[in-house]
Design a protein around this motif. Structure first.
Motif, mmCIF file in Angstrom:
data_model
loop_
_atom_site.group_PDB
_atom_site.id
_atom_site.type_symbol
_atom_site.label_atom_id
_atom_site.label_comp_id
_atom_site.label_asym_id
_atom_site.label_seq_id
_atom_site.Cartn_x
_atom_site.Cartn_y
_atom_site.Cartn_z
ATOM 1 N N PRO A 90 0.813 -1.232 0.000
ATOM 2 C CA PRO A 90 0.000 0.000 0.000
ATOM 3 C C PRO A 90 0.844 1.278 0.000
ATOM 4 C CG PRO A 90 -0.427 -1.329 1.975
ATOM 5 C CD PRO A 90 0.555 -2.071 1.141
ATOM 6 N N ASP A 91 1.978 1.253 0.664
ATOM 7 C CA ASP A 91 2.824 2.452 0.691
ATOM 8 C C ASP A 91 3.359 2.777 -0.701
ATOM 9 O OD1 ASP A 91 2.498 2.806 3.406
ATOM 10 O OD2 ASP A 91 4.260 1.571 3.903
ATOM 11 N N LEU A 92 3.789 1.763 -1.427
ATOM 12 C CA LEU A 92 4.312 1.982 -2.768
ATOM 13 C C LEU A 92 3.213 2.421 -3.726
ATOM 14 C CD1 LEU A 92 6.714 1.929 -4.675
ATOM 15 C CD2 LEU A 92 6.260 -0.480 -5.085
ATOM 16 N N VAL A 93 2.016 1.838 -3.581
ATOM 17 C CA VAL A 93 0.896 2.229 -4.435
ATOM 18 C C VAL A 93 0.546 3.688 -4.193
ATOM 19 C CG1 VAL A 93 -1.560 1.850 -4.908
ATOM 20 C CG2 VAL A 93 -0.013 -0.099 -4.643
ATOM 21 N N GLY A 94 0.502 4.102 -2.937
ATOM 22 C CA GLY A 94 0.213 5.506 -2.606
ATOM 23 C C GLY A 94 1.285 6.437 -3.138
ATOM 24 N N GLU A 95 2.529 6.020 -3.015
ATOM 25 C CA GLU A 95 3.635 6.851 -3.524
ATOM 26 C C GLU A 95 3.533 7.026 -5.037
ATOM 27 O OE1 GLU A 95 8.400 6.345 -4.253
ATOM 28 O OE2 GLU A 95 7.518 5.337 -2.506
ATOM 29 N N LEU A 96 3.232 5.949 -5.743
ATOM 30 C CA LEU A 96 3.112 6.030 -7.198
ATOM 31 C C LEU A 96 1.911 6.868 -7.619
ATOM 32 C CD1 LEU A 96 4.069 2.392 -8.251
ATOM 33 C CD2 LEU A 96 5.408 4.466 -8.565
ATOM 34 N N LEU A 97 0.794 6.736 -6.909
ATOM 35 C CA LEU A 97 -0.371 7.563 -7.225
ATOM 36 C C LEU A 97 -0.065 9.047 -7.050
ATOM 37 C CD1 LEU A 97 -3.346 5.573 -5.667
ATOM 38 C CD2 LEU A 97 -2.972 6.096 -8.070
ATOM 39 N N ARG A 98 0.589 9.388 -5.975
ATOM 40 C CA ARG A 98 0.908 10.787 -5.709
ATOM 41 C C ARG A 98 1.898 11.346 -6.735
ATOM 42 N NH1 ARG A 98 0.261 8.399 -0.852
ATOM 43 N NH2 ARG A 98 -1.239 9.325 0.536
ATOM 44 N N SER A 99 2.898 10.548 -7.094
ATOM 45 C CA SER A 99 3.935 11.074 -8.002
ATOM 46 C C SER A 99 3.484 11.065 -9.457
ATOM 47 C CB SER A 99 5.224 10.286 -7.855
ATOM 48 O OG SER A 99 5.021 8.951 -8.281
ATOM 49 N N ASN A 100 2.768 10.042 -9.886
ATOM 50 C CA ASN A 100 2.401 9.933 -11.299
ATOM 51 C C ASN A 100 1.106 10.678 -11.633
ATOM 52 O OD1 ASN A 100 4.636 8.363 -11.756
ATOM 53 N ND2 ASN A 100 3.533 6.436 -11.626
ATOM 54 N N LEU A 101 0.121 10.621 -10.758
ATOM 55 C CA LEU A 101 -1.179 11.233 -11.053
ATOM 56 C C LEU A 101 -1.363 12.577 -10.363
ATOM 57 C CD1 LEU A 101 -3.435 8.052 -10.843
ATOM 58 C CD2 LEU A 101 -2.454 9.122 -12.869
ATOM 59 N N ASN A 102 -0.442 12.932 -9.511
ATOM 60 C CA ASN A 102 -0.467 14.216 -8.801
ATOM 61 C C ASN A 102 -1.756 14.368 -7.995
ATOM 62 O OD1 ASN A 102 0.753 16.552 -8.021
ATOM 63 N ND2 ASN A 102 0.095 17.749 -9.802
ATOM 64 N N VAL A 103 -2.082 13.318 -7.223
ATOM 65 C CA VAL A 103 -3.279 13.338 -6.378
ATOM 66 C C VAL A 103 -2.877 13.261 -4.918
ATOM 67 C CG1 VAL A 103 -4.762 12.288 -8.111
ATOM 68 C CG2 VAL A 103 -3.557 10.836 -6.503
ATOM 69 N N ALA A 104 -3.792 13.674 -4.055
ATOM 70 C CA ALA A 104 -3.558 13.610 -2.610
ATOM 71 C C ALA A 104 -4.857 13.207 -1.929
ATOM 72 C CB ALA A 104 -3.079 14.960 -2.094
ATOM 73 N N HIS A 105 -4.717 12.632 -0.763
ATOM 74 C CA HIS A 105 -5.876 12.250 0.038
ATOM 75 C C HIS A 105 -6.511 13.529 0.578
ATOM 76 C CE1 HIS A 105 -8.164 10.169 3.199
ATOM 77 N NE2 HIS A 105 -8.092 9.132 2.367
ATOM 78 N N PRO A 106 -7.835 13.552 0.779
ATOM 79 C CA PRO A 106 -8.487 14.800 1.219
ATOM 80 C C PRO A 106 -7.975 15.340 2.546
ATOM 81 C CG PRO A 106 -10.128 13.205 0.493
ATOM 82 C CD PRO A 106 -8.795 12.524 0.469
ATOM 83 N N ASP A 107 -7.522 14.513 3.447
ATOM 84 C CA ASP A 107 -7.062 15.027 4.735
ATOM 85 C C ASP A 107 -5.543 15.262 4.770
ATOM 86 O OD1 ASP A 107 -6.332 12.404 4.694
ATOM 87 O OD2 ASP A 107 -6.994 11.948 6.734
ATOM 88 N N GLU A 108 -4.858 15.169 3.640
ATOM 89 C CA GLU A 108 -3.405 15.399 3.594
ATOM 90 C C GLU A 108 -3.129 16.875 3.303
ATOM 91 O OE1 GLU A 108 -1.597 11.174 2.069
ATOM 92 O OE2 GLU A 108 -2.021 12.709 0.583
ATOM 93 N N VAL A 109 -2.019 17.328 3.835
ATOM 94 C CA VAL A 109 -1.565 18.692 3.575
ATOM 95 C C VAL A 109 -0.320 18.585 2.712
ATOM 96 C CG1 VAL A 109 -0.689 20.808 4.610
ATOM 97 C CG2 VAL A 109 -2.454 19.489 5.789
ATOM 98 N N VAL A 110 -0.289 19.338 1.620
ATOM 99 C CA VAL A 110 0.837 19.315 0.702
ATOM 100 C C VAL A 110 1.802 20.425 1.098
ATOM 101 C CG1 VAL A 110 1.573 19.542 -1.683
ATOM 102 C CG2 VAL A 110 -0.587 18.396 -1.135
ATOM 103 N N VAL A 111 3.023 20.070 1.364
ATOM 104 C CA VAL A 111 4.070 21.027 1.693
ATOM 105 C C VAL A 111 5.096 20.976 0.587
ATOM 106 C CG1 VAL A 111 5.830 21.688 3.377
ATOM 107 C CG2 VAL A 111 3.699 20.655 4.164
ATOM 108 N N SER A 112 5.269 22.089 -0.108
ATOM 109 C CA SER A 112 6.264 22.103 -1.185
ATOM 110 C C SER A 112 7.605 22.501 -0.617
ATOM 111 C CB SER A 112 5.824 23.080 -2.279
ATOM 112 O OG SER A 112 5.791 24.392 -1.759
ATOM 113 N N ARG A 113 8.612 21.981 -1.206
ATOM 114 C CA ARG A 113 9.970 22.309 -0.758
ATOM 115 C C ARG A 113 10.743 22.792 -1.974
ATOM 116 N NH1 ARG A 113 13.022 16.552 0.060
ATOM 117 N NH2 ARG A 113 12.676 15.899 -2.077
ATOM 118 N N ASP A 114 11.600 23.711 -1.749
ATOM 119 C CA ASP A 114 12.424 24.247 -2.826
ATOM 120 C C ASP A 114 13.707 23.457 -2.915
ATOM 121 O OD1 ASP A 114 10.538 26.223 -3.333
ATOM 122 O OD2 ASP A 114 11.414 27.548 -1.816
ATOM 123 N N ASP A 115 13.971 22.903 -4.078
ATOM 124 C CA ASP A 115 15.192 22.113 -4.277
ATOM 125 C C ASP A 115 16.295 22.968 -4.797
ATOM 126 O OD1 ASP A 115 14.047 19.839 -3.334
ATOM 127 O OD2 ASP A 115 13.483 19.058 -5.297
#
Length: 115
Positions: A90-115
């Motif tokens: 499940p962790d890998l599936v969630g990671e792939l969904l977030r990175s490939n489809l650019n989706v997030a769970h409704p209760d998650e907060v997205v924090v962007s970081r500057d590289d």
């Protein structure tokens, strides 16, 4: 009387050239030339010492590349095993969904970081 012909005083001996002597010299020259050629080929020929050292260097590079490719293959095989449809991680599936489809769970907060 048999030994008298060696004691011919006053007469010059005539040296007769041997006709087979140039053939012997030619054969020796060819043999020496062949040895020189074989020696040169042993040093700088396609399978000589120089080519052997170059082949050893290439072999070391290829072995290092092979080790790197084997490590990459093991990493990919591990990921494929984790993505098995019957038992996906499940962790890998969630990671792939977030990175490939650019989706997030409704209760998650997205924090962007500057590289």
């Amino acid at each position: 009387m048999a030994g008298n012909h060696f004691l011919q005083l006053g007469k010059r001996r005539r040296v007769v050239a041997r006709p087979h002597l140039p053939k012997r010299r030619f054969g020796r020259v060819v043999a020496v030339g062949a040895l020189i050629f074989l020696g040169a080929m042993a040093l700088v020929g396609p399978t000589g010492l120089r080519a052997w050292s170059e082949s050893a260097t290439v072999l070391e590079k290829r072995n290092a590349e092979l080790a790197q490719l084997r490590a990459e293959r093991e990493r990919i095989a591990n990921r494929v095993e984790l993505l098995d449809p019957n038992n996906a991680d499940p962790d890998l599936v969630g990671e792939l969904l977030r990175s490939n489809l650019n989706v997030a769970h409704p209760d998650e907060v997205v924090v962007s970081r500057d590289d």
